[in-house]
Design a protein around this motif. Structure first.
Motif, PDB file in Angstrom:
ATOM      1  N   ASP A 173       2.942   5.492  -4.109  1.00 49.11           N
ATOM      2  CA  ASP A 173       2.837   5.415  -2.988  1.00 49.11           C
ATOM      3  C   ASP A 173       1.688   5.060  -2.159  1.00 49.11           C
ATOM      4  O   ASP A 173       1.006   4.113  -2.609  1.00 49.11           O
ATOM      5  N   GLY A 174       1.376   5.772  -1.147  1.00 48.45           N
ATOM      6  CA  GLY A 174       0.230   5.394  -0.381  1.00 48.45           C
ATOM      7  C   GLY A 174      -1.349   5.492  -1.155  1.00 48.45           C
ATOM      8  O   GLY A 174      -2.397   4.963  -0.546  1.00 48.45           O
ATOM      9  N   THR A 175      -1.256   6.129  -2.218  1.00 50.09           N
ATOM     10  CA  THR A 175      -2.586   6.471  -3.040  1.00 50.09           C
ATOM     11  C   THR A 175      -2.978   5.000  -3.379  1.00 50.09           C
ATOM     12  O   THR A 175      -4.337   4.541  -3.510  1.00 50.09           O
ATOM     13  N   THR A 176      -2.149   4.169  -3.861  1.00 52.81           N
ATOM     14  CA  THR A 176      -2.479   2.651  -4.296  1.00 52.81           C
ATOM     15  C   THR A 176      -3.249   2.047  -3.083  1.00 52.81           C
ATOM     16  O   THR A 176      -4.106   1.318  -3.438  1.00 52.81           O
ATOM     17  N   VAL A 177      -2.700   1.780  -2.055  1.00 52.28           N
ATOM     18  CA  VAL A 177      -3.202   1.350  -0.927  1.00 52.28           C
ATOM     19  C   VAL A 177      -4.582   1.962  -0.672  1.00 52.28           C
ATOM     20  O   VAL A 177      -5.603   1.212  -0.394  1.00 52.28           O
ATOM     21  N   LEU A 178      -4.572   3.172  -0.558  1.00 46.57           N
ATOM     22  CA  LEU A 178      -6.015   3.941  -0.276  1.00 46.57           C
ATOM     23  C   LEU A 178      -7.094   3.529  -1.136  1.00 46.57           C
ATOM     24  O   LEU A 178      -8.292   3.244  -1.049  1.00 46.57           O
ATOM     25  N   LEU A 179      -6.648   3.559  -2.683  1.00 50.36           N
ATOM     26  CA  LEU A 179      -7.511   3.092  -3.464  1.00 50.36           C
ATOM     27  C   LEU A 179      -8.269   1.866  -3.290  1.00 50.36           C
ATOM     28  O   LEU A 179      -9.447   1.327  -3.509  1.00 50.36           O
ATOM     29  N   ILE A 180      -7.201   0.664  -2.854  1.00 48.57           N
ATOM     30  CA  ILE A 180      -7.699  -0.650  -2.796  1.00 48.57           C
ATOM     31  C   ILE A 180      -8.421  -0.764  -1.661  1.00 48.57           C
ATOM     32  O   ILE A 180      -9.721  -1.428  -1.721  1.00 48.57           O
ATOM     33  N   ALA A 181      -8.149   0.076  -0.452  1.00 49.82           N
ATOM     34  CA  ALA A 181      -8.927   0.048   0.716  1.00 49.82           C
ATOM     35  C   ALA A 181     -10.224   0.782   0.581  1.00 49.82           C
ATOM     36  O   ALA A 181     -11.491   0.130   0.722  1.00 49.82           O
ATOM     37  N   LEU A 182     -10.511   1.815  -0.261  1.00 52.82           N
ATOM     38  CA  LEU A 182     -11.608   2.478  -0.604  1.00 52.82           C
ATOM     39  C   LEU A 182     -12.602   1.654  -1.234  1.00 52.82           C
ATOM     40  O   LEU A 182     -13.732   1.692  -1.203  1.00 52.82           O
ATOM     41  N   SER A 183     -11.906   1.293  -2.428  1.00 48.17           N
ATOM     42  CA  SER A 183     -12.819   0.195  -3.480  1.00 48.17           C
ATOM     43  C   SER A 183     -13.328  -0.900  -2.564  1.00 48.17           C
ATOM     44  O   SER A 183     -14.518  -1.298  -2.870  1.00 48.17           O
TER      45      SER A 183
END
Length: 437
Positions: A173-183
């Motif tokens: 879900d959105g966790t993947t996109v969040l991880l990519i953006a935060l990293s």
């Protein structure tokens, strides 16, 4: 840059993968802990404090999230959480190795939680795991090269894509996109901070190099100035030698012919030496040194110097031992004059209005030169000197004292004044002492 065609596309992709693997497996050679080269003790300890605080908060919340969201047994949840947070300590010295451990743990966690019933929360990673991963990337960005950071971010994107789309029974879900953006943000922030720190360090090093070069140039300029001033002293002695040698056959009766020829040769050599000294002076003379053609001052001109300082607003008293001026060699007298001149000029510059005392006494074979000034009557800003000095301050004093094999002592006084004391040999020893520049 040529765009790869369809024929060489596999080879291009293979080369890119090799480049990516190289940057992901070649860590920095610097093993210094993060901020370990800082001069401040609290800065060196700050990364460890942050890691301990993260461990204390992320480990219990991470275990609780895995147990509560996915119904994992406590040992498995604890093992995954510890494996994800412990690399933060390793990241302080070997961040790339820590990233490999963290990335492997992230993939393992996603694979395990995908096969468990999700009670609540997001998948594939819990918030504590994302926070630990982001802080680890921030530590990595502060240590590794730009190419490594880009490779790590690309690998993060690939790992999250493979984890959530290939071979797993659950979609992300959105966790993947969040991880990519935060990293990406963590890597960019760390790189910017590191790049700024490197730029400041290089600027500081350049300023230190410039300061060393400036001091060296000042020293060389002062030595050239001293050489120009000593020309008059040496030229006077050479002139005396030339005149005495040339007139000796006429002043001394019965001089043998061989001796007369020897005197003539000495006089000729002295005149040639004078000519060579004039050429040397032309090389050393600067464009602004036209006024240096005047005779060089000595102890006899100190009274006029003190009077000039008095007109500049610094009351000064001069004490010279009676008969001392006639017994001071010309070179030593020039050194004494320049020391007093520069010391009084510094009083005018840095302590305007302060009273000064100048003393010259003989102590056996040594000349004692002392210049003492009191504190200024009130706090005032430094002024440009109304009395001309040699221009190089303590550097010039030390070089002149070293020239005659003397000693110099300078320093502030308890009452706020300043003292300059020089000991100048009146009779230069046959073998000078070894001195360092």
């Amino acid at each position: 840059m040529n765009t790869p065609t369809k024929a060489d596309a596999p080879g291009f992709a293979l080369r890119q993968l090799r480049t990516l693997r190289h940057h992901l497996t070649t860590p920095s050679e610097d093993d210094t802990p993060l901020f370990g080269d800082s001069r401040r003790r609290w800065v060196r300890r700050l990364p460890y404090v942050v890691v301990i605080a993260l461990q204390a908060s992320l480990i219990p919340t991470g275990i609780a999230s895995l147990v509560g969201f996915y119904d994992l047994v406590l040992p498995v949840a604890a093992a995954l959480t510890v494996a994800q947070t412990t690399p933060l300590f390793l990241a302080l010295t070997r961040p790339l190795a820590a990233w490999w451990i963290s990335a492997a743990t992230m993939v393992t966690t996603a694979a395990i939680t995908a096969r468990h019933h999700q009670v609540m929360g997001s998948w594939p990673w819990t918030a504590p795991m994302v926070i630990a991963y982001v802080f680890l990337l921030l530590a990595l960005a502060l240590r590794e090269s730009r190419a490594t950071l880009v490779s790590v971010w690309v690998a993060t994107v690939l790992l999250t894509a493979l984890t959530t789309t290939l071979g797993l029974p659950r979609s992300g879900d959105g966790t993947t996109v969040l991880l990519i953006a935060l990293s990406g943000a963590a890597l960019l922030l760390g790189w910017a901070v590191r790049d700024r720190a490197v730029a400041r360090r290089l600027l500081t090093e350049q300023e230190q190099i410039s300061e060393v070069e400036r001091e060296r140039r000042t020293l060389l300029e002062e030595r050239a100035r001293i050489a120009r001033e000593l020309h008059d002293v040496v030229a006077h002695h050479m002139s005396v030698v030339a005149v005495q040698a040339a007139s000796a056959p006429y002043r001394i009766a019965g001089v043998p012919q061989e001796a007369a020829e020897e005197f003539t040769a000495i006089a000729g050599t002295a005149r040639e030496s004078l000519a060579e000294m004039r050429r040397l002076l032309g090389v050393l003379r600067s464009e602004e040194s036209g006024g240096e053609r005047a005779p060089q001052p000595g102890v006899g001109q100190l009274a006029q110097l003190v009077e000039t300082v008095g007109r500049a607003g610094v009351p000064a008293e001069l004490t010279v031992e009676p008969g001392l001026a006639d017994g001071v060699p010309q070179a030593v007298g020039l050194v004494a004059y320049r020391i007093v001149q520069e010391a009084l000029a510094n009083v005018v510059r840095h302590a305007p209005g302060a009273r000064a005392w100048v003393s010259l006494t003989a102590d056996g074979p040594e000349l004692l030169v002392t210049v003492v000034n009191g504190p200024p009557p009130e706090r005032t800003e430094s002024l440009e000197a109304s009395v001309e000095g040699t221009g190089q301050g303590l550097v010039g004093m030390r070089e002149r004292v070293r020239l005659v094999d003397g000693r110099l002592d300078t320093g502030p006084l308890p009452d706020g004044g300043f003292k300059v004391a020089a000991v100048l040999p009146l009779d230069r020893p046959d073998t000078p002492r070894e001195t360092t520049a």
